[in-house]
Design a protein around this motif. Structure first.
Motif, mmCIF file in Angstrom:
data_model
loop_
_atom_site.group_PDB
_atom_site.id
_atom_site.type_symbol
_atom_site.label_atom_id
_atom_site.label_comp_id
_atom_site.label_asym_id
_atom_site.label_seq_id
_atom_site.Cartn_x
_atom_site.Cartn_y
_atom_site.Cartn_z
ATOM 1 N N ASN A 347 39.322 35.419 17.997
ATOM 2 C CA ASN A 347 39.299 36.603 17.425
ATOM 3 C C ASN A 347 39.097 36.413 16.134
ATOM 4 O OD1 ASN A 347 41.108 38.871 15.834
ATOM 5 N ND2 ASN A 347 40.072 39.834 17.643
ATOM 6 N N PHE A 348 37.989 37.484 15.506
ATOM 7 C CA PHE A 348 37.586 37.083 13.922
ATOM 8 C C PHE A 348 37.656 38.405 13.082
ATOM 9 C CE2 PHE A 348 35.455 34.359 16.818
ATOM 10 C CZ PHE A 348 35.850 33.145 16.440
ATOM 11 N N THR A 349 38.061 38.416 11.941
ATOM 12 C CA THR A 349 37.973 39.483 11.044
ATOM 13 C C THR A 349 37.711 39.002 9.652
ATOM 14 O OG1 THR A 349 40.410 38.911 10.240
ATOM 15 C CG2 THR A 349 40.207 40.590 11.980
ATOM 16 N N ASN A 350 36.765 39.977 8.808
ATOM 17 C CA ASN A 350 36.318 39.464 7.720
ATOM 18 C C ASN A 350 35.298 38.457 7.742
ATOM 19 O OD1 ASN A 350 38.142 41.541 6.233
ATOM 20 N ND2 ASN A 350 39.803 39.953 6.256
ATOM 21 N N THR A 351 34.707 38.195 8.732
ATOM 22 C CA THR A 351 33.438 37.264 8.876
ATOM 23 C C THR A 351 32.572 37.677 9.891
ATOM 24 O OG1 THR A 351 33.089 35.071 9.092
ATOM 25 C CG2 THR A 351 34.722 35.926 10.753
ATOM 26 N N ALA A 352 31.356 37.409 10.024
ATOM 27 C CA ALA A 352 30.443 37.870 10.939
ATOM 28 C C ALA A 352 29.618 36.527 11.611
ATOM 29 C CB ALA A 352 29.276 38.542 10.165
ATOM 30 N N MET A 353 30.464 35.451 11.445
ATOM 31 C CA MET A 353 29.698 34.079 11.849
ATOM 32 C C MET A 353 30.923 33.582 12.448
ATOM 33 S SD MET A 353 27.513 31.327 9.831
ATOM 34 C CE MET A 353 28.880 30.785 8.763
ATOM 35 N N PHE A 354 30.597 32.523 13.499
ATOM 36 C CA PHE A 354 31.276 31.563 14.361
ATOM 37 C C PHE A 354 30.634 30.453 14.733
ATOM 38 C CE2 PHE A 354 32.623 30.664 18.979
ATOM 39 C CZ PHE A 354 33.611 29.837 18.618
ATOM 40 N N THR A 355 31.120 29.312 14.475
ATOM 41 C CA THR A 355 30.389 28.170 15.035
ATOM 42 C C THR A 355 31.279 27.334 16.211
ATOM 43 O OG1 THR A 355 29.514 27.535 12.791
ATOM 44 C CG2 THR A 355 29.829 25.832 14.354
ATOM 45 N N ASP A 356 30.529 27.430 17.315
ATOM 46 C CA ASP A 356 31.330 26.788 18.633
ATOM 47 C C ASP A 356 31.154 25.409 18.737
ATOM 48 O OD1 ASP A 356 32.375 26.577 21.067
ATOM 49 O OD2 ASP A 356 30.991 27.797 22.152
ATOM 50 N N THR A 357 32.261 24.566 18.361
ATOM 51 C CA THR A 357 32.264 22.989 18.371
ATOM 52 C C THR A 357 32.760 22.881 19.640
ATOM 53 O OG1 THR A 357 34.430 23.178 17.323
ATOM 54 C CG2 THR A 357 32.411 23.047 15.957
ATOM 55 N N LEU A 358 33.191 23.642 20.696
ATOM 56 C CA LEU A 358 34.170 23.267 21.751
ATOM 57 C C LEU A 358 32.959 23.315 22.808
ATOM 58 C CD1 LEU A 358 37.255 25.190 21.223
ATOM 59 C CD2 LEU A 358 36.978 22.910 20.808
ATOM 60 N N ALA A 359 31.752 23.567 22.822
ATOM 61 C CA ALA A 359 30.994 23.481 24.020
ATOM 62 C C ALA A 359 30.765 22.036 24.552
ATOM 63 C CB ALA A 359 29.347 24.038 23.454
ATOM 64 N N PRO A 360 30.339 21.967 25.818
ATOM 65 C CA PRO A 360 30.188 20.703 26.358
ATOM 66 C C PRO A 360 28.993 19.849 25.662
ATOM 67 C CG PRO A 360 30.546 22.297 28.083
ATOM 68 C CD PRO A 360 30.386 23.030 26.762
ATOM 69 N N THR A 361 29.153 18.634 25.517
ATOM 70 C CA THR A 361 28.201 17.646 24.570
ATOM 71 C C THR A 361 27.089 17.148 25.324
ATOM 72 O OG1 THR A 361 29.567 15.824 24.882
ATOM 73 C CG2 THR A 361 30.193 17.124 23.093
ATOM 74 N N ASP A 362 26.454 18.192 25.973
ATOM 75 C CA ASP A 362 25.152 17.847 26.636
ATOM 76 C C ASP A 362 23.970 18.704 25.965
ATOM 77 O OD1 ASP A 362 26.365 16.208 28.629
ATOM 78 O OD2 ASP A 362 26.954 18.058 29.667
ATOM 79 N N ASP A 363 22.962 18.173 25.787
ATOM 80 C CA ASP A 363 21.801 18.503 25.154
ATOM 81 C C ASP A 363 21.136 19.410 26.057
ATOM 82 O OD1 ASP A 363 20.144 19.096 23.101
ATOM 83 O OD2 ASP A 363 18.754 17.139 23.615
ATOM 84 N N LEU A 364 20.692 20.664 25.589
ATOM 85 C CA LEU A 364 19.789 21.506 26.327
ATOM 86 C C LEU A 364 20.568 22.312 27.344
ATOM 87 C CD1 LEU A 364 16.392 19.386 27.152
ATOM 88 C CD2 LEU A 364 17.139 20.839 25.100
ATOM 89 N N VAL A 365 21.703 22.519 27.244
ATOM 90 C CA VAL A 365 22.827 23.177 28.170
ATOM 91 C C VAL A 365 22.606 24.524 27.510
ATOM 92 C CG1 VAL A 365 24.989 23.787 28.873
ATOM 93 C CG2 VAL A 365 24.084 21.296 28.771
ATOM 94 N N THR A 366 22.471 25.677 28.388
ATOM 95 C CA THR A 366 22.306 27.075 28.056
ATOM 96 C C THR A 366 23.656 27.629 28.088
ATOM 97 O OG1 THR A 366 20.181 27.391 28.415
ATOM 98 C CG2 THR A 366 21.404 29.236 28.062
ATOM 99 N N PHE A 367 24.415 28.413 27.205
ATOM 100 C CA PHE A 367 25.466 29.173 27.120
ATOM 101 C C PHE A 367 25.154 30.704 27.119
ATOM 102 C CE2 PHE A 367 26.550 25.108 25.628
ATOM 103 C CZ PHE A 367 27.457 24.513 26.759
ATOM 104 N N LEU A 368 26.050 31.455 27.819
ATOM 105 C CA LEU A 368 26.126 33.104 27.416
ATOM 106 C C LEU A 368 27.228 33.372 26.735
ATOM 107 C CD1 LEU A 368 25.268 34.238 31.153
ATOM 108 C CD2 LEU A 368 23.657 34.106 29.139
ATOM 109 N N TYR A 369 26.971 34.106 25.679
ATOM 110 C CA TYR A 369 27.942 34.872 24.790
ATOM 111 C C TYR A 369 27.823 36.184 24.705
ATOM 112 C CZ TYR A 369 28.487 30.003 23.037
ATOM 113 O OH TYR A 369 28.628 28.694 22.675
ATOM 114 N N PHE A 370 28.933 36.795 24.501
ATOM 115 C CA PHE A 370 29.082 38.459 23.963
ATOM 116 C C PHE A 370 30.015 38.704 23.040
ATOM 117 C CE2 PHE A 370 31.945 38.686 27.537
ATOM 118 C CZ PHE A 370 32.806 39.715 27.252
ATOM 119 N N ALA A 371 29.979 39.621 22.046
ATOM 120 C CA ALA A 371 30.779 40.007 21.239
ATOM 121 C C ALA A 371 31.425 41.465 21.595
ATOM 122 C CB ALA A 371 30.181 40.127 19.888
ATOM 123 N N ARG A 372 32.652 41.348 21.410
ATOM 124 C CA ARG A 372 33.604 42.654 21.558
ATOM 125 C C ARG A 372 34.125 43.179 20.013
ATOM 126 N NH1 ARG A 372 37.446 42.300 26.358
ATOM 127 N NH2 ARG A 372 35.480 42.748 27.435
#
Length: 520
Positions: A347-372
């Motif tokens: 959950n984020f306030t006072n920012t408009a950016m998030f860096t996801d460092t918890l994604a699986p460490t495999d190259d070329l993997v596609t993830f789906l995101y949405f913001a609420r």
């Protein structure tokens, strides 16, 4: 004028009006008729300024709008070459301008090109001459500086300034198309409405000899609102439009050019303006009716965020989003296709950016995101955005020099390098090393193969047969050139991958019929 209204006006002029004196509820409800309106104003022919609570802006020319009480009554902004943009009137009542305050109502008007300059088309018919680009012709809204400047401020550096205003404006383009926007924003997502000349029932500049020119639009009936938001320097507006039997649904936009002075003001007043460009867009505006109401508070619109995505490498995915700024917070969710089970990432306030460092460490993997977006007990979700994880990219270098600044270019007409990606285009020339093929690149174009496991790229060309990306071994660096085989033009998008970070190897791949060949 009533005594209370006179005193309020004096206090406003002195800069000491308080909210207790400010008007709210119904402010204006008029058709400019001789029979009178609910405020008790019975109009007469002549300048609108001075009738009822209508006043001329300090810098306005006389007769910005002229009343004609015949029929149901209208107020007309007549166009002439001497008229300037400082042609506006305001309603001499102030209202509170606190966050959540809303001005709303209706405006019905038509636009006429009867007084516009004319030219003769091929069949001898007269057609109107328009300004070659969109230009504001009519506007209404609120201002905090009625007495001190014109409603549509001229910026000393050119163009318009809107720090005092939040105004819905009708912009007319060549041929009679009309766009509506808040202040000077009428493009893309900041546009309120957009109409062709045919939708508005006129054809003032038609070159179709089978069509008779029509110089007056149908009645354009607008239902509108302007609201002070809780986000600093920001107002939003809504507008729905009815023309004939067609109603165009309400659109909500937020201004993005900073109405800082208006937002900081405790009060504001309603105003409207007729605008004319020098000797070209000489368009009349006939206002049939105006109604304005004010309320001191309103609920925040619940608006979904717009989610963007990108990568920084090292398999870290950076997301960014945009919102009007009135939400309490933003939640980010992630899923790994084909699964649609989303994990809450934070959950984020006072920012408009998030860096996801918890994604699986495999190259070329596609993830789906949405913001609420969260608004108290209400929420709104963005659309899903797919983002692909990539390994870290490294710049292609010549020693410590960035590739794009390396000397000795041959045939390259454009070179760019950023974030480890180099892009070069050109038609090629005879190589000083090979003699026969033509090359894009340079003699000193190298990549450091002590850092990069694989050199990657995409090649496009107009040559008649496949092109090759030539890499001549010269440990610890390799020369890079795009071989055009002496024909055509081409481009190459190149990057290298970190030795311990995985790779995206396009060796032998094809794009637009051009073979990519990496040789070491």
């Amino acid at each position: 004028m009533m005594k209370k209204e006179m005193l309020s006006a004096l206090l406003v002029g002195a800069g000491c009006v308080s909210a207790s004196w400010a008007a709210t509820g119904v402010l204006i409800d008029t058709t400019f008729s001789a029979a009178g309106d609910p405020s008790g104003t019975a109009y007469v022919d002549g300048d609108l300024a001075g009738q009822g609570l209508w006043r001329a802006n300090t810098n306005s020319i006389p007769n910005a709008f002229s009343v004609d009480v015949s029929g149901d009554g209208i107020a007309v902004g007549f166009a002439n070459a001497a008229k300037t943009n400082d042609a506006s009137v305001y309603w001499d009542q102030v209202s509170t301008n606190t966050p959540g305050a809303v001005w709303s109502g209706t405006v019905a008007f038509s636009i006429s090109a009867l007084n516009a300059p004319k030219t003769i088309r091929s069949d001898g018919e007269e057609i109107a001459v328009f300004y070659p680009d969109y230009y504001p012709v009519f506007g209404w809204g609120i201002s905090s500086d009625i007495a001190g400047s014109d409603l549509l401020e001229r910026n000393p550096n050119g163009g318009f300034s809107f720090s005092d205003d939040a105004v819905i404006r009708a912009w007319v383009g060549a041929g009679g198309a009309v766009k509506f926007g808040l202040n000077d924003r009428f493009h893309g997502q900041t546009r309120l409405q957009s109409f062709t000349s045919a939708q508005l029932g006129w054809s003032p500049a038609t070159t179709d000899t089978n069509q008779t020119p029509d110089f007056v639009t149908d009645l354009i009936e607008c239902t509108w609102s302007i609201r002070k938001t809780t986000a600093a320097n920001t107002y939003n507006a809504t507008l729905s439009v009815t023309v004939g039997s067609n109603t165009y649904s309400e659109v909500l936009v937020y201004n993005s050019n900073g109405a800082s002075k208006l937002w900081a003001s405790d009060t504001a007043q309603f105003a409207m303006q007729h605008m004319v460009s020098t000797a070209t867009n000489l368009l009349d505006v006939s206002v049939d009716s105006v109604s304005v109401s004010h309320t001191n508070a309103s609920a925040r619109p619940v608006i979904a965020p717009t989610l963007g995505g990108g990568t920084t490498g090292d398999l870290e995915i950076t997301l960014n989003w945009s919102t009007p700024g009135e939400e309490d917070s933003i939640d980010i969710f992630r899923a790994t296709p084909p699964s649609t089970n989303y994990t809450h990432m934070g959950n984020f306030t006072n920012t408009a950016m998030f860096t996801d460092t918890l994604a699986p460490t495999d190259d070329l993997v596609t993830f789906l995101y949405f913001a609420r977006a969260n608004y108290g007990g209400e929420t709104a979700d963005s659309v899903e955005v797919p983002v692909r994880a990539l390994a870290t990219t490294w710049p292609i270098t010549c020693g410590a020099v960035d590739f794009a600044t390396a000397s000795g270019e041959y045939g390259a007409t454009s070179q760019q390098s950023s974030n480890g990606i180099f892009y070069v285009t050109g038609a090629g020339v005879a190589s000083p090393l090979k003699g026969t093929p033509s090359w894009i690149g340079s003699v000193g174009s190298v990549w450091d193969n002590t850092k990069c496991a694989v050199l990657c790229g995409v090649v496009q060309t107009t040559a008649a047969y496949p092109d090759q990306l030539k890499v001549a071994t010269a440990t610890p660096v390799d020369n890079i050139r795009l071989d055009l085989r002496g024909k055509g033009s081409g481009s190459a998008l190149l990057w290298c991958e970190k030795i311990d970070g995985g790779s995206l190897d396009l060796t032998g791949g094809n794009t637009v019929g051009a073979e990519l060949e990496v040789q070491k």
